[in-house]
Design an enzyme around this catalytic site. Structure first.
Site, PDB file in Angstrom:
ATOM      1  CE  LYS A 138       9.445   6.000   8.503  1.00 57.47           C
ATOM      2  NZ  LYS A 138       8.080   6.244   9.957  1.00 57.47           N
ATOM      3  CG  PHE A 139      14.858  13.874   7.004  1.00 60.13           C
ATOM      4  CD1 PHE A 139      13.652  14.487   6.920  1.00 60.13           C
ATOM      5  CD2 PHE A 139      15.722  14.093   8.357  1.00 60.13           C
ATOM      6  CE1 PHE A 139      13.043  15.562   8.694  1.00 60.13           C
ATOM      7  CE2 PHE A 139      14.830  15.084   9.547  1.00 60.13           C
ATOM      8  CZ  PHE A 139      13.696  15.547   9.099  1.00 60.13           C
ATOM      9  CG  ASP A 195       1.151   7.609  14.240  1.00 61.98           C
ATOM     10  OD1 ASP A 195       2.939   8.569  14.179  1.00 61.98           O
ATOM     11  OD2 ASP A 195       2.262   6.446  14.442  1.00 61.98           O
ATOM     12  NE  ARG A 226      -0.289  -3.658  14.526  1.00 65.87           N
ATOM     13  CZ  ARG A 226       0.382  -2.302  14.932  1.00 65.87           C
ATOM     14  NH1 ARG A 226       0.760  -2.574  15.351  1.00 65.87           N
ATOM     15  NH2 ARG A 226      -0.338  -1.815  13.650  1.00 65.87           N
ATOM     16  CG  ASN A 272      22.814  20.575  -0.198  1.00 67.29           C
ATOM     17  OD1 ASN A 272      23.283  21.195   0.778  1.00 67.29           O
ATOM     18  ND2 ASN A 272      21.623  21.753  -0.789  1.00 67.29           N
ATOM     19  CB  THR A 273      17.230  18.049   0.331  1.00 69.52           C
ATOM     20  OG1 THR A 273      17.733  19.647  -0.660  1.00 69.52           O
ATOM     21  CG2 THR A 273      16.005  18.962   1.369  1.00 69.52           C
ATOM     22  CD  GLN A 302       3.016  -1.611  10.386  1.00 72.98           C
ATOM     23  OE1 GLN A 302       3.327  -1.960   9.651  1.00 72.98           O
ATOM     24  NE2 GLN A 302       3.121  -0.538  11.345  1.00 72.98           N
TER      25      GLN A 302
END
Ligand code: C5P
Length: 246
Positions: A64-65, A12, A192, A70-71, A201
């Site tokens: 993370k769609f 990240d 963690r 369809n998309t 988190q």
């Protein structure tokens, strides 16, 4: 699989040099890396995959769609790149979306003549707790046990839709294992060590406990990429976690 191979480091960071620097320091110690929305949006998904895939190990494309089927199928086709072993969609997109995502992965990988990456479903984000879920209208969630039951339900739906596994908090691993069997992949962030800050988190567990509960992969970001000063470098943090796993 040795404990070290279960660790996927979340890259990240906002640019390719920062990602490559982490990969260089950590590739000898861990099982792979996760590229997510921060890098994809800053530098582009194909660019970042190309920049880090030579490290070898597992590469998790954490897109993370979550959209109409369809998309999402189109997004999955775009995400199939050589080197990717895992990619994900949100279970909350529904059964048709999950099924379409898996089919798109198979079709596109076959067209490119590359191995089909495993497609997994994000159940409930590990940053969500009872209060957060109630705030988005899920008033039936009254205690943490209700979250576990919801996650178990979503994991079963993911399995029925043909997904290879799920992303869940460590606290839900035992139930998912029980419901979905030994071959269903469980990838867990929200990990963690006792010496690291929890940050945003909320449903967390130590790496050792998460592995004992049955996690296949631990996604670990800040405790490794930005460890507390007294722990030392990212490599020191990774080695400390690996020692704790043994
Ligand atoms: O820094 P930290 O260890 O909290 O990083 C966790 C990583 O796992 C982040 O990249 C986050 O996007 C990802 N993730 C998560 N919860 C999920 C799915 C993915 O925290 N349910």
């Amino acid at each position: 699989m040795p404990g070290s191979d279960k660790i996927l480091v979340a890259l990240d960071v906002p640019d390719i040099p920062a990602a490559q620097s982490l990969v260089k320091q950590l590739a000898p110690h861990v099982g792979g890396f996760k590229v997510g929305l921060e890098l994809m949006n800053h530098v582009g998904a194909p660019q970042i995959v190309e920049a880090v895939r030579d490290a070898g190990g597992m590469l998790f494309f954490d897109g993370k769609f979550h959209d109409i089927p369809n998309t999402v199928a189109g997004a999955v086709r775009g995400a199939i790149l050589p080197g990717i072993g895992l990619l994900n969609v949100h279970c909350l997109g529904g059964p048709a979306m999950m099924k379409g995502a898996k089919e798109a992965a198979i079709t596109e990988a076959s067209a490119q003549k590359i191995p089909v990456p495993k497609v997994i479903g994000v159940t409930i984000l590990t940053s969500m707790n009872v209060a957060e879920l109630q705030a988005i209208g899920m008033q039936q969630i009254k205690e943490s046990r209700d979250i576990t039951i919801l996650v178990g339900h979503l994991a079963l739906e993911a399995k029925k839709a043909g997904l290879d596994g799920v992303v869940s908090s460590p606290q839900e691993i035992s139930l998912i294992r029980e419901l979905c069997g030994p071959d269903f992949l469980i990838v867990t962030p929200g990990v963690r060590p006792t010496w690291a800050a929890t940050g945003d988190q909320k449903r967390v567990m130590t790496p050792k406990d998460a592995v004992a509960a049955g996690a296949d992969y631990l996604v670990i970001g800040r405790p490794i990429t930005n460890p507390p000063k007294e722990i030392g470098s990212p490599a020191d943090a990774a080695q400390k976690i690996i020692a704790e796993l043994q």
